[in-house]
Design a protein around this motif. Structure first.
Motif, PDB file in Angstrom:
ATOM      1  N   SER A 100      75.173  62.311  11.462  1.00  0.00           N
ATOM      2  CA  SER A 100      74.431  62.990  12.449  1.00  0.00           C
ATOM      3  C   SER A 100      73.667  61.907  13.321  1.00  0.00           C
ATOM      4  CB  SER A 100      73.111  64.020  11.637  1.00  0.00           C
ATOM      5  OG  SER A 100      74.198  64.972  11.326  1.00  0.00           O
ATOM      6  N   GLY A 101      73.976  60.846  12.995  1.00  0.00           N
ATOM      7  CA  GLY A 101      73.322  59.653  13.724  1.00  0.00           C
ATOM      8  C   GLY A 101      71.844  59.297  13.277  1.00  0.00           C
ATOM      9  N   GLU A 102      70.862  58.734  14.296  1.00  0.00           N
ATOM     10  CA  GLU A 102      69.635  58.326  13.851  1.00  0.00           C
ATOM     11  C   GLU A 102      68.719  59.599  13.748  1.00  0.00           C
ATOM     12  OE1 GLU A 102      66.733  54.756  15.119  1.00  0.00           O
ATOM     13  OE2 GLU A 102      67.011  56.194  17.039  1.00  0.00           O
ATOM     14  N   LEU A 103      68.035  59.561  12.903  1.00  0.00           N
ATOM     15  CA  LEU A 103      66.908  60.527  12.198  1.00  0.00           C
ATOM     16  C   LEU A 103      65.708  59.904  12.072  1.00  0.00           C
ATOM     17  CD1 LEU A 103      69.088  62.422   9.909  1.00  0.00           C
ATOM     18  CD2 LEU A 103      69.026  63.236  12.223  1.00  0.00           C
ATOM     19  N   ILE A 104      64.800  60.212  12.722  1.00  0.00           N
ATOM     20  CA  ILE A 104      63.294  59.639  12.785  1.00  0.00           C
ATOM     21  C   ILE A 104      62.091  60.455  12.281  1.00  0.00           C
ATOM     22  CG2 ILE A 104      61.383  58.577  14.352  1.00  0.00           C
ATOM     23  CD1 ILE A 104      63.645  58.163  16.360  1.00  0.00           C
ATOM     24  N   VAL A 105      61.474  59.949  11.288  1.00  0.00           N
ATOM     25  CA  VAL A 105      60.452  60.729  10.380  1.00  0.00           C
ATOM     26  C   VAL A 105      59.241  60.132  10.509  1.00  0.00           C
ATOM     27  CG1 VAL A 105      60.065  61.949   8.261  1.00  0.00           C
ATOM     28  CG2 VAL A 105      62.444  61.659   9.113  1.00  0.00           C
ATOM     29  N   THR A 106      58.270  60.843  10.785  1.00  0.00           N
ATOM     30  CA  THR A 106      56.864  60.380  10.965  1.00  0.00           C
ATOM     31  C   THR A 106      55.944  61.039  10.113  1.00  0.00           C
ATOM     32  OG1 THR A 106      57.405  60.089  13.510  1.00  0.00           O
ATOM     33  CG2 THR A 106      55.136  59.980  12.639  1.00  0.00           C
ATOM     34  N   ASN A 107      55.025  60.182   9.529  1.00  0.00           N
ATOM     35  CA  ASN A 107      53.844  60.469   8.745  1.00  0.00           C
ATOM     36  C   ASN A 107      52.768  61.019   9.824  1.00  0.00           C
ATOM     37  OD1 ASN A 107      51.741  61.059   7.150  1.00  0.00           O
ATOM     38  ND2 ASN A 107      51.870  59.233   5.855  1.00  0.00           N
ATOM     39  N   ALA A 108      52.617  62.283   9.864  1.00  0.00           N
ATOM     40  CA  ALA A 108      51.959  62.786  11.002  1.00  0.00           C
ATOM     41  C   ALA A 108      50.422  62.980  10.520  1.00  0.00           C
ATOM     42  CB  ALA A 108      52.551  63.919  11.637  1.00  0.00           C
ATOM     43  N   GLY A 109      49.982  62.737   9.756  1.00  0.00           N
ATOM     44  CA  GLY A 109      48.816  62.722   9.147  1.00  0.00           C
ATOM     45  C   GLY A 109      48.234  64.292   8.636  1.00  0.00           C
ATOM     46  N   SER A 110      47.384  64.383   7.909  1.00  0.00           N
ATOM     47  CA  SER A 110      47.016  65.918   7.375  1.00  0.00           C
ATOM     48  C   SER A 110      47.980  66.345   6.378  1.00  0.00           C
ATOM     49  CB  SER A 110      46.332  66.596   8.485  1.00  0.00           C
ATOM     50  OG  SER A 110      45.501  66.064   9.159  1.00  0.00           O
ATOM     51  N   GLY A 111      49.006  65.432   5.922  1.00  0.00           N
ATOM     52  CA  GLY A 111      49.656  65.971   5.018  1.00  0.00           C
ATOM     53  C   GLY A 111      51.269  66.288   5.808  1.00  0.00           C
ATOM     54  N   LEU A 112      51.259  66.353   7.008  1.00  0.00           N
ATOM     55  CA  LEU A 112      52.359  66.877   7.878  1.00  0.00           C
ATOM     56  C   LEU A 112      53.305  65.512   7.728  1.00  0.00           C
ATOM     57  CD1 LEU A 112      51.271  68.818  10.902  1.00  0.00           C
ATOM     58  CD2 LEU A 112      52.612  69.838   8.921  1.00  0.00           C
ATOM     59  N   ILE A 113      54.731  66.002   7.532  1.00  0.00           N
ATOM     60  CA  ILE A 113      55.695  64.968   8.037  1.00  0.00           C
ATOM     61  C   ILE A 113      56.574  65.738   8.967  1.00  0.00           C
ATOM     62  CG2 ILE A 113      57.725  64.035   7.086  1.00  0.00           C
ATOM     63  CD1 ILE A 113      56.292  63.864   4.250  1.00  0.00           C
ATOM     64  N   SER A 114      56.735  64.958  10.248  1.00  0.00           N
ATOM     65  CA  SER A 114      57.455  65.328  11.166  1.00  0.00           C
ATOM     66  C   SER A 114      58.875  64.780  11.255  1.00  0.00           C
ATOM     67  CB  SER A 114      57.000  65.184  12.463  1.00  0.00           C
ATOM     68  OG  SER A 114      55.653  66.083  12.470  1.00  0.00           O
ATOM     69  N   LEU A 115      59.896  65.658  11.326  1.00  0.00           N
ATOM     70  CA  LEU A 115      61.479  65.173  11.602  1.00  0.00           C
ATOM     71  C   LEU A 115      61.556  65.245  13.163  1.00  0.00           C
ATOM     72  CD1 LEU A 115      62.827  67.446   8.771  1.00  0.00           C
ATOM     73  CD2 LEU A 115      61.832  65.458   8.513  1.00  0.00           C
ATOM     74  N   ASP A 116      62.394  64.340  13.232  1.00  0.00           N
ATOM     75  CA  ASP A 116      63.067  64.150  14.991  1.00  0.00           C
ATOM     76  C   ASP A 116      64.354  64.227  14.759  1.00  0.00           C
ATOM     77  OD1 ASP A 116      64.065  63.354  17.249  1.00  0.00           O
ATOM     78  OD2 ASP A 116      61.902  62.263  17.967  1.00  0.00           O
ATOM     79  N   PHE A 117      64.896  65.271  15.176  1.00  0.00           N
ATOM     80  CA  PHE A 117      66.512  65.593  15.067  1.00  0.00           C
ATOM     81  C   PHE A 117      66.997  65.946  16.468  1.00  0.00           C
ATOM     82  CE2 PHE A 117      66.758  67.408  10.372  1.00  0.00           C
ATOM     83  CZ  PHE A 117      66.269  66.125   9.790  1.00  0.00           C
ATOM     84  N   PRO A 118      68.639  65.694  16.301  1.00  0.00           N
ATOM     85  CA  PRO A 118      69.133  66.170  17.613  1.00  0.00           C
ATOM     86  C   PRO A 118      69.123  67.652  17.586  1.00  0.00           C
ATOM     87  CG  PRO A 118      70.692  65.103  16.002  1.00  0.00           C
ATOM     88  CD  PRO A 118      69.182  65.131  15.402  1.00  0.00           C
ATOM     89  N   THR A 119      68.984  68.355  18.920  1.00  0.00           N
ATOM     90  CA  THR A 119      69.118  69.617  19.192  1.00  0.00           C
ATOM     91  C   THR A 119      70.436  70.187  19.153  1.00  0.00           C
ATOM     92  OG1 THR A 119      67.190  69.697  20.658  1.00  0.00           O
ATOM     93  CG2 THR A 119      68.729  71.506  20.880  1.00  0.00           C
ATOM     94  N   ASP A 120      70.616  71.218  18.274  1.00  0.00           N
ATOM     95  CA  ASP A 120      72.002  71.657  18.117  1.00  0.00           C
ATOM     96  C   ASP A 120      72.427  72.535  19.411  1.00  0.00           C
ATOM     97  OD1 ASP A 120      74.670  72.765  17.035  1.00  0.00           O
ATOM     98  OD2 ASP A 120      73.408  74.793  16.138  1.00  0.00           O
ATOM     99  N   GLU A 121      73.895  72.301  19.839  1.00  0.00           N
ATOM    100  CA  GLU A 121      74.402  72.659  21.144  1.00  0.00           C
ATOM    101  C   GLU A 121      74.792  74.210  20.679  1.00  0.00           C
ATOM    102  OE1 GLU A 121      76.875  70.021  22.768  1.00  0.00           O
ATOM    103  OE2 GLU A 121      75.422  68.622  23.086  1.00  0.00           O
ATOM    104  N   ILE A 122      74.188  75.255  21.153  1.00  0.00           N
ATOM    105  CA  ILE A 122      75.006  76.559  20.924  1.00  0.00           C
ATOM    106  C   ILE A 122      75.490  77.221  22.228  1.00  0.00           C
ATOM    107  CG2 ILE A 122      73.220  76.818  19.002  1.00  0.00           C
ATOM    108  CD1 ILE A 122      71.412  78.638  20.784  1.00  0.00           C
TER     109      ILE A 122
END
Length: 262
Positions: free
Chosen positions: A100-122
């Motif tokens: 799936s290529g590059e996947l970026i994950v960020t510690n967004a603070g306040s306990g949140l973790i954010s995933l940056d994923f490619p959008t599915d093509e539907i």
């Protein structure tokens, strides 16, 4: 040989909620058949394996039966392990998935973790009678993504009442089937069925939100949306439509730290 293993409840604020994933952070890759056997032994929806290579973490995911292209909750769980047990100092982790290529994950603070994923093509398709029979209720719309079908219904009550025939669903040529509708207290709700991968109903499916988020963003005229997966364990997600990427955020709770004897 001993291999450290972690079990994390992803997309959850409390223990025994969300989707449990196992995580193995390794110095080098184990043979594929050993990783598949570990995933089968764990008997969780996903086991993630990661190795630090050339400055980024290569990441792979296995269900009890097969390796998959993308898994959101196990990626979130892996990031949680690296942030909390491996002293990862930066707020961002760059994963590389061979599928799936590059996947970026960020510690967004306040306990949140954010995933940056490619959008599915539907693509919107005609209703599939075999899927409708397996799910037990015909949707308003049917879409086909890279690996999943998405069925859109009119209400949260319809999603809650679904009682699929898993034997029939297992005959459908796809990773899984997403059932989604507008939510009563959140923007949209869903359930995810994947018996072909050995997961009759997945507790929380981060990757399925790369399919649903663009649809509901356009439908509701909102870029940032709240979502809930209506499994027995339940899961809460914050989703943001970024065009060709989707940001999916949630919390995680540790359940287990142990060792595998290999």
């Amino acid at each position: 040989m001993k291999q450290k293993i972690y079990q994390i409840d992803a997309f959850a604020s409390d223990l025994f909620k969300g989707n449990p994933a196992a995580v193995c952070v390794m110095d080098e890759w184990l043979p594929d058949d050993i990783m598949q056997s570990i995933a089968e032994e764990n008997n969780l929806a996903e086991t993630a394996f990661t190795v630090l290579e050339n400055g980024s973490y290569t990441l792979r995911w296995f269900t009890p039966e097969t390796e998959v292209d993308l898994c959101g909750h196990a990626t979130l769980a892996t990031a949680y392990v690296l942030f909390n047990y491996y002293d990862h100092q930066e707020n961002t982790i760059r994963f590389y998935s061979p599928r799936s290529g590059e996947l970026i994950v960020t510690n967004a603070g306040s306990g949140l973790i954010s995933l940056d994923f490619p959008t599915d093509e539907i693509a919107k398709i005609e209703s599939v009678s075999a899927i409708n029979q397996a799910i037990g209720q015909s949707p308003l719309e049917t879409f086909k993504g890279k690996t999943d079908y998405m069925l859109v219904y009119g209400s949260q009550k319809e999603i809650e009442s679904l009682n699929p025939n898993y034997f029939l669903l297992d005959q459908i040529d796809c990773r899984g089937v997403i059932a989604t509708a507008p939510g009563d207290e959140v923007d949209f709700v869903s359930r995810f069925f994947a018996p072909k991968c050995g997961i009759p109903e997945d507790p929380v499916t981060g990757s399925a939100h790369t399919t649903m988020t663009p649809y509901w963003s356009k439908k509701l005229g909102k870029e940032i949306l709240s979502a809930k997966q209506l499994s027995h364990r339940g899961g809460d997600l914050k989703c943001e439509d970024l065009g060709n990427r989707v940001k999916i955020s949630g919390r995680a709770v540790p359940y287990l730290v142990g060792e595998i004897e290999l």
